[in-house]
Write a protein that holds these residues in place. Structure first.
Motif, PDB file in Angstrom:
ATOM      1  N   ASP B  85       0.835  -1.214   0.000  1.00  0.00           N
ATOM      2  CA  ASP B  85       0.000   0.000   0.000  1.00  0.00           C
ATOM      3  C   ASP B  85       0.860   1.251   0.000  1.00  0.00           C
ATOM      4  O   ASP B  85       0.650   2.174  -0.782  1.00  0.00           O
ATOM      5  N   ARG B  87       4.118   1.542  -0.736  1.00  0.00           N
ATOM      6  CA  ARG B  87       4.969   1.674  -1.917  1.00  0.00           C
ATOM      7  C   ARG B  87       4.148   2.063  -3.153  1.00  0.00           C
ATOM      8  O   ARG B  87       4.586   2.886  -3.949  1.00  0.00           O
ATOM      9  N   LEU B  88       2.978   1.470  -3.312  1.00  0.00           N
ATOM     10  CA  LEU B  88       2.183   1.762  -4.512  1.00  0.00           C
ATOM     11  C   LEU B  88       1.648   3.194  -4.490  1.00  0.00           C
ATOM     12  O   LEU B  88       1.488   3.811  -5.534  1.00  0.00           O
ATOM     13  N   ALA B  90       3.322   5.676  -3.301  1.00  0.00           N
ATOM     14  CA  ALA B  90       4.496   6.435  -3.759  1.00  0.00           C
ATOM     15  C   ALA B  90       4.660   6.307  -5.266  1.00  0.00           C
ATOM     16  O   ALA B  90       4.961   7.286  -5.960  1.00  0.00           O
ATOM     17  N   LEU B  91       4.435   5.096  -5.788  1.00  0.00           N
ATOM     18  CA  LEU B  91       4.515   4.877  -7.239  1.00  0.00           C
ATOM     19  C   LEU B  91       3.487   5.748  -7.967  1.00  0.00           C
ATOM     20  O   LEU B  91       3.802   6.390  -8.967  1.00  0.00           O
ATOM     21  N   ARG B  92       2.263   5.781  -7.446  1.00  0.00           N
ATOM     22  CA  ARG B  92       1.204   6.558  -8.076  1.00  0.00           C
ATOM     23  C   ARG B  92       1.621   8.031  -8.184  1.00  0.00           C
ATOM     24  O   ARG B  92       1.536   8.640  -9.249  1.00  0.00           O
ATOM     25  N   GLU B  94       4.629   9.376  -8.081  1.00  0.00           N
ATOM     26  CA  GLU B  94       5.779   9.569  -8.968  1.00  0.00           C
ATOM     27  C   GLU B  94       5.388   9.410 -10.431  1.00  0.00           C
ATOM     28  O   GLU B  94       5.842  10.169 -11.283  1.00  0.00           O
ATOM     29  N   ALA B  95       4.547   8.420 -10.736  1.00  0.00           N
ATOM     30  CA  ALA B  95       4.143   8.175 -12.126  1.00  0.00           C
ATOM     31  C   ALA B  95       3.277   9.327 -12.636  1.00  0.00           C
ATOM     32  O   ALA B  95       3.393   9.738 -13.794  1.00  0.00           O
TER      33      ALA B  95
END
Lengths: 160, 121
Positions: B85, B87-88, B90-92, B94-95
């Motif tokens: 949760d 990490r994703l 953070a990915l969202r 950044e993307a």
């Protein structure tokens, strides 16, 4: 006094592998953009790892160092391998750590990511499966493995 | 949550959790399973597990009985989920930032990237 066999019964109630962990999120970015965050070292280090060596093709290395969050400044060493790389739809890699205290050895579990176009953005589904839970007597007693084993023991025990 | 991790990092405490997972046991019976551990040490383990919300303690006369608290273990499962949760999320971020900067780049150079791009069709 309970009989010694009670102890064995408890051990046997634990199953081999835990339920997969599944996460889905929506990202306001194209699948092509999101995909690179799994295969480009410069982008993997923006959300998941502190260092990464990636060779994004089947059989290629997927090495990531993750920060330990115990204030030691040390790293966990994820040493995986790409199993499938199909831009911009799917990327699959093995997930495990050379650090015995994590309790998830290299090659033991799999992260399977699928990206689907969704309303101008991307629906990202991440499935983390085959987390090891088998060896209750294992020496790999890291917290991650233990948490999963405990959770699995509870979820798979009838009568709870 | 940290107390849960502290609690389960000790092998004896995990053994205790397994012992009382199916059946409630008195402290004495739990201690009897560990021939190489002192009774006070077992009491200390039981206290740590109870304080972490992993064990339920019940008194029956002078006896104390212990059983695994299933909700406590549910929290453990959540902790594993939380890794992804966090990490994703953070990915969202950044993307999406990456996408915005790409879109911005495109709109700043309309002659090269926008409008009439011949795709050979």
């Amino acid at each position: 006094m309970s009989s010694p066999s009670d102890r064995n019964a408890t051990v046997e109630s634990v199953t081999e592998v835990g339920e997969p962990i599944v996460r889905e999120i929506h990202v306001r970015a194209a699948p092509e953009t999101v995909f690179e965050f799994f295969t480009d070292p410069g982008k993997v280090t923006r959300w998941l790892a502190t260092e990464a060596t990636l060779d994004p093709r089947p059989g290629g290395v997927c090495h990531q160092d993750h920060a330990r969050e115990d204030g030691s400044g040390g790293s966990y060493h994820m040493r995986g391998e790409f199993l499938e790389v199909s831009p911009p739809e799917r990327v699959v890699f093995t997930w495990g750590f050379t650090d015995p205290d994590v309790g998830v050895p290299p090659g033991s579990s799999v992260v399977d990511v699928t990206l689907t176009p969704d309303g101008g953005g991307t629906r990202l589904r991440l499935e983390h499966r085959d987390l090891p839970v088998a060896t209750i007597e294992s020496h790999a007693d890291g917290w991650t493995g233990m948490l999963v084993r405990l959770a699995t023991a509870v979820m798979t025990t009838p009568g709870d | 949550m940290q107390s849960v991790l502290d609690a389960v990092v000790e092998p004896r405490r995990r053994e205790i959790l397994r012992l009382v997972h199916k059946a409630e046991l008195p402290a004495g019976a739990i201690a009897a399973r560990f021939v190489d551990v002192s009774r006070p040490a077992i009491s200390q383990h039981l206290r740590v597990l109870r304080d972490a919300g992993l064990l339920v303690e019940r008194r029956e006369g002078t006896r104390r009985l212990y059983r695994t608290r299933p909700e406590g273990l549910g929290e453990l499962r959540s902790f594993v989920d939380e890794f992804w949760d966090t990490r994703l999320e953070a990915l969202r971020q950044e993307a999406e930032q990456e996408q915005r900067s790409r879109d911005h780049e495109q709109s700043e150079r309309p002659e090269r990237n926008g409008g009439k791009r011949d795709r050979g069709g």
